[in-house]
Motif scaffolding. Sequence first.
Motif, PDB file in Angstrom:
ATOM      1  N   ILE A 218      -5.613 -41.613  27.030  1.00  0.00           N
ATOM      2  CA  ILE A 218      -4.943 -40.630  27.987  1.00  0.00           C
ATOM      3  C   ILE A 218      -5.843 -39.892  28.346  1.00  0.00           C
ATOM      4  O   ILE A 218      -6.278 -39.566  29.755  1.00  0.00           O
ATOM      5  CB  ILE A 218      -3.867 -40.960  27.797  1.00  0.00           C
ATOM      6  N   LEU A 219      -5.807 -38.925  27.949  1.00  0.00           N
ATOM      7  CA  LEU A 219      -6.498 -37.810  27.857  1.00  0.00           C
ATOM      8  C   LEU A 219      -8.054 -37.833  28.221  1.00  0.00           C
ATOM      9  O   LEU A 219      -8.351 -36.703  29.308  1.00  0.00           O
ATOM     10  CB  LEU A 219      -5.672 -36.923  26.490  1.00  0.00           C
ATOM     11  N   ILE A 220      -8.429 -38.761  27.522  1.00  0.00           N
ATOM     12  CA  ILE A 220      -9.842 -38.561  27.631  1.00  0.00           C
ATOM     13  C   ILE A 220     -10.441 -38.682  29.280  1.00  0.00           C
ATOM     14  O   ILE A 220     -11.454 -39.095  30.096  1.00  0.00           O
ATOM     15  CB  ILE A 220     -10.835 -39.315  26.762  1.00  0.00           C
ATOM     16  N   THR A 221      -9.547 -40.358  29.501  1.00  0.00           N
ATOM     17  CA  THR A 221      -9.366 -41.043  30.844  1.00  0.00           C
ATOM     18  C   THR A 221      -9.017 -39.705  32.343  1.00  0.00           C
ATOM     19  O   THR A 221     -10.260 -39.643  33.112  1.00  0.00           O
ATOM     20  CB  THR A 221      -8.421 -42.031  31.740  1.00  0.00           C
ATOM     21  N   ARG A 222      -8.173 -38.629  31.759  1.00  0.00           N
ATOM     22  CA  ARG A 222      -7.705 -37.910  32.866  1.00  0.00           C
ATOM     23  C   ARG A 222      -8.797 -37.233  32.742  1.00  0.00           C
ATOM     24  O   ARG A 222      -9.574 -36.670  34.281  1.00  0.00           O
ATOM     25  CB  ARG A 222      -6.609 -37.422  32.124  1.00  0.00           C
ATOM     26  N   ILE A 223      -9.582 -36.295  31.676  1.00  0.00           N
ATOM     27  CA  ILE A 223     -10.407 -35.694  32.163  1.00  0.00           C
ATOM     28  C   ILE A 223     -11.712 -35.903  32.675  1.00  0.00           C
ATOM     29  O   ILE A 223     -12.270 -35.301  33.250  1.00  0.00           O
ATOM     30  CB  ILE A 223     -10.707 -34.728  31.013  1.00  0.00           C
ATOM     31  N   THR A 253     -25.340 -33.113  53.736  1.00  0.00           N
ATOM     32  CA  THR A 253     -26.683 -32.663  52.934  1.00  0.00           C
ATOM     33  C   THR A 253     -27.228 -33.613  51.316  1.00  0.00           C
ATOM     34  O   THR A 253     -27.035 -34.455  50.824  1.00  0.00           O
ATOM     35  CB  THR A 253     -26.460 -31.057  52.501  1.00  0.00           C
ATOM     36  N   VAL A 254     -28.351 -33.521  51.093  1.00  0.00           N
ATOM     37  CA  VAL A 254     -28.803 -34.518  49.912  1.00  0.00           C
ATOM     38  C   VAL A 254     -28.250 -34.205  48.508  1.00  0.00           C
ATOM     39  O   VAL A 254     -27.712 -35.229  47.896  1.00  0.00           O
ATOM     40  CB  VAL A 254     -30.290 -34.323  50.134  1.00  0.00           C
ATOM     41  N   SER A 255     -27.706 -33.312  48.580  1.00  0.00           N
ATOM     42  CA  SER A 255     -27.587 -32.505  47.878  1.00  0.00           C
ATOM     43  C   SER A 255     -26.003 -32.803  46.749  1.00  0.00           C
ATOM     44  O   SER A 255     -25.566 -33.817  46.106  1.00  0.00           O
ATOM     45  CB  SER A 255     -27.662 -30.911  46.776  1.00  0.00           C
ATOM     46  N   ILE A 256     -25.029 -32.382  48.528  1.00  0.00           N
ATOM     47  CA  ILE A 256     -24.013 -33.056  48.191  1.00  0.00           C
ATOM     48  C   ILE A 256     -23.811 -34.549  48.626  1.00  0.00           C
ATOM     49  O   ILE A 256     -23.128 -35.425  46.970  1.00  0.00           O
ATOM     50  CB  ILE A 256     -23.463 -32.809  49.603  1.00  0.00           C
ATOM     51  N   LYS A 257     -25.065 -35.538  48.845  1.00  0.00           N
ATOM     52  CA  LYS A 257     -24.577 -37.087  49.158  1.00  0.00           C
ATOM     53  C   LYS A 257     -25.022 -37.563  47.328  1.00  0.00           C
ATOM     54  O   LYS A 257     -23.881 -38.569  46.879  1.00  0.00           O
ATOM     55  CB  LYS A 257     -26.114 -37.418  50.030  1.00  0.00           C
ATOM     56  N   ILE A 258     -26.086 -36.901  47.129  1.00  0.00           N
ATOM     57  CA  ILE A 258     -26.284 -37.000  45.282  1.00  0.00           C
ATOM     58  C   ILE A 258     -24.706 -36.682  44.068  1.00  0.00           C
ATOM     59  O   ILE A 258     -24.715 -37.737  43.768  1.00  0.00           O
ATOM     60  CB  ILE A 258     -27.449 -36.155  44.681  1.00  0.00           C
ATOM     61  N   ILE A 259     -24.263 -35.132  44.582  1.00  0.00           N
ATOM     62  CA  ILE A 259     -23.054 -35.210  43.255  1.00  0.00           C
ATOM     63  C   ILE A 259     -21.890 -36.427  44.179  1.00  0.00           C
ATOM     64  O   ILE A 259     -21.016 -36.021  42.849  1.00  0.00           O
ATOM     65  CB  ILE A 259     -22.310 -33.736  43.910  1.00  0.00           C
ATOM     66  N   ASN A 260     -21.318 -36.937  45.304  1.00  0.00           N
ATOM     67  CA  ASN A 260     -20.816 -37.618  45.653  1.00  0.00           C
ATOM     68  C   ASN A 260     -21.212 -39.252  44.859  1.00  0.00           C
ATOM     69  O   ASN A 260     -20.093 -39.920  44.364  1.00  0.00           O
ATOM     70  CB  ASN A 260     -20.721 -38.185  47.044  1.00  0.00           C
ATOM     71  N   PHE A 261     -22.474 -39.269  44.738  1.00  0.00           N
ATOM     72  CA  PHE A 261     -22.834 -40.561  44.489  1.00  0.00           C
ATOM     73  C   PHE A 261     -22.318 -40.826  42.646  1.00  0.00           C
ATOM     74  O   PHE A 261     -21.770 -41.725  42.251  1.00  0.00           O
ATOM     75  CB  PHE A 261     -24.133 -40.736  44.904  1.00  0.00           C
ATOM     76  N   LEU A 262     -23.320 -39.562  42.519  1.00  0.00           N
ATOM     77  CA  LEU A 262     -22.655 -39.582  40.676  1.00  0.00           C
ATOM     78  C   LEU A 262     -20.868 -39.469  40.473  1.00  0.00           C
ATOM     79  O   LEU A 262     -20.520 -40.062  39.318  1.00  0.00           O
ATOM     80  CB  LEU A 262     -22.830 -38.035  40.753  1.00  0.00           C
ATOM     81  N   GLY A 263     -20.051 -38.993  41.658  1.00  0.00           N
ATOM     82  CA  GLY A 263     -19.034 -39.068  41.538  1.00  0.00           C
ATOM     83  C   GLY A 263     -18.646 -40.340  41.739  1.00  0.00           C
ATOM     84  O   GLY A 263     -17.192 -40.746  40.629  1.00  0.00           O
ATOM     85  N   PHE A 264     -18.786 -41.445  43.023  1.00  0.00           N
ATOM     86  CA  PHE A 264     -18.630 -42.587  42.602  1.00  0.00           C
ATOM     87  C   PHE A 264     -19.007 -43.198  41.195  1.00  0.00           C
ATOM     88  O   PHE A 264     -18.379 -44.357  40.610  1.00  0.00           O
ATOM     89  CB  PHE A 264     -19.608 -42.715  43.594  1.00  0.00           C
ATOM     90  N   ILE A 270     -15.068 -45.142  34.432  1.00  0.00           N
ATOM     91  CA  ILE A 270     -13.767 -45.166  33.600  1.00  0.00           C
ATOM     92  C   ILE A 270     -13.193 -46.439  34.065  1.00  0.00           C
ATOM     93  O   ILE A 270     -12.392 -46.865  32.952  1.00  0.00           O
ATOM     94  CB  ILE A 270     -12.821 -44.230  34.884  1.00  0.00           C
ATOM     95  N   ILE A 271     -14.187 -47.534  34.983  1.00  0.00           N
ATOM     96  CA  ILE A 271     -13.356 -48.920  34.468  1.00  0.00           C
ATOM     97  C   ILE A 271     -14.005 -49.561  33.343  1.00  0.00           C
ATOM     98  O   ILE A 271     -13.218 -50.142  32.673  1.00  0.00           O
ATOM     99  CB  ILE A 271     -13.465 -49.729  35.760  1.00  0.00           C
ATOM    100  N   LEU A 272     -15.494 -49.290  33.078  1.00  0.00           N
ATOM    101  CA  LEU A 272     -16.441 -49.872  31.711  1.00  0.00           C
ATOM    102  C   LEU A 272     -15.523 -49.502  30.610  1.00  0.00           C
ATOM    103  O   LEU A 272     -16.068 -49.927  29.651  1.00  0.00           O
ATOM    104  CB  LEU A 272     -17.117 -49.060  31.782  1.00  0.00           C
ATOM    105  N   ILE A 273     -15.334 -48.293  30.691  1.00  0.00           N
ATOM    106  CA  ILE A 273     -14.289 -47.688  28.893  1.00  0.00           C
ATOM    107  C   ILE A 273     -13.620 -48.548  28.575  1.00  0.00           C
ATOM    108  O   ILE A 273     -12.695 -48.060  27.139  1.00  0.00           O
ATOM    109  CB  ILE A 273     -14.290 -45.844  29.294  1.00  0.00           C
ATOM    110  N   TRP A 274     -12.418 -48.626  29.688  1.00  0.00           N
ATOM    111  CA  TRP A 274     -11.599 -49.627  29.348  1.00  0.00           C
ATOM    112  C   TRP A 274     -12.268 -51.421  29.478  1.00  0.00           C
ATOM    113  O   TRP A 274     -11.421 -52.176  28.663  1.00  0.00           O
ATOM    114  CB  TRP A 274     -10.490 -49.376  30.169  1.00  0.00           C
TER     115      TRP A 274
END
Length: 284
Positions: A218-223, A253-264, A270-274
Amino acid sequence: MSKYLKVAPYKKRKLRSGDWIIISSSGNPLVIDAHTLRILCNKEINSDIFELHFIELLKEEGFLVDIYRLNRIPEEPTSFKFKFFSFLMLAIGGVSLLGVVYYILYSGLPFSKSINLLAANPILGVIILVIFSILTTFLHEVMHLIYSNSLKSQDNKINISMTKAVATVSMTHIWTWSLIGRIVAIVSGICLDLLILFIVFFFNQRIHFEYSSLLESILITRIVWQFRVQNKTDIRLFIELVRDDPFLFEKKTVSIKIINFLGFLVNILIILIWLVPLSNYLRM
């Protein structure tokens, strides 16, 4: 005859860009230039000074009012005690992170055991999952209330969204604080999550508790959840605070798009670890 409007109390700080960020008692941030700030320094302004849409924006964000309100805007504490506990929380978070990494490398991720526990006793497992999630989420948000100095604020409430399964507190006022004050206010919740996770890992190695792996999961998922920066998470706000740009993620910007992609990708993680442990269990 022009109508004069009252300027509500606000806090301000100069950004790295040279513009100023101002926060009203409503908690909404606004970035303005130095010229606009000089005008707002007056107790009243003539509505003809600005364009109508900007006047309406100032009203909507709580900077122009008909009657002064007494809502307090939380200020950054300057006491030695508060600074001491701020640095202590950062130290606790750092040590806890190292401990958590060690235990994960030593004993592995707990998700397979969690799936087995939920399959063996689903009712008790779900009850423990829900109660522990609610308790630790509440503690996480309380840390934000404490370190954002919002306990005495009129807006010191935890907002719960059942549809999104999240709880949040308002912390926009910390934009006018010092860098260290801003950082501690935003990472204090994650630091507590790491501390609790470290404690669970530590005692699980010494005192057997059958459902400890579920608590760890639970805690790992939340973090990990906080790294979904395409949404309004602690890590997203942390990046904005460090870059000193409250509207950083609105840029294309390109950097923000990359960061958002990493967030995706974090969503997928999260789905895979479960899902992977669940698939392995079903194949058994």
